[in-house]
Design a protein around this motif. Sequence first.
Motif: not given
Length: 161
Positions: A137-140, A142-148
């Motif tokens: 979940r952390i990696e998911q 971190r890799g999500s532009a939408l989350h950022r």
Amino acid sequence: MNAYEVLKDHHVVIKGLGRKISEAPVNSEERHALFDDMLIELDIHFRIEDDLYYPALAAASKLIAVAHAEHRQVIDQLSVLLKTAQTAPGYTDEWNSFKTVLEAHADEEERDMIPAPPEVKITDAELEELGNKMSARIEQYRGSALHRLRTKGRAALVRAL
């Protein structure tokens, strides 16, 4: 990796960002970028705890209630910090207050919930599975532009209020 290691490792990441932010010049591009990274990591951290770790420790309901209250305290202090311009006279005090609340939460969590209290019955295999889910979940996130973008947007909204 088991869940305890995932949490402790992520605490190291968050505290490390706090140290780097403290060392960066106030109102510098570097400090703003590091602070954005801190916001992302905090959101990730609270999500893995709220969505995965705390439900697995449901038998420790009193400790989980305290942890949720501490999350709200960190978020409240973060809101005050976000509303304070880095050039404002009280900014350093607000930063130090935020960092203190954040580090106290991490330290208390490690003291009280790692390992899980005796009333929580969780096997080593379950801890390993939980840790793998948390790491994924952390990696998911971190890799999500939408989350950022969502996290930065929430911070901008708080700053604007």
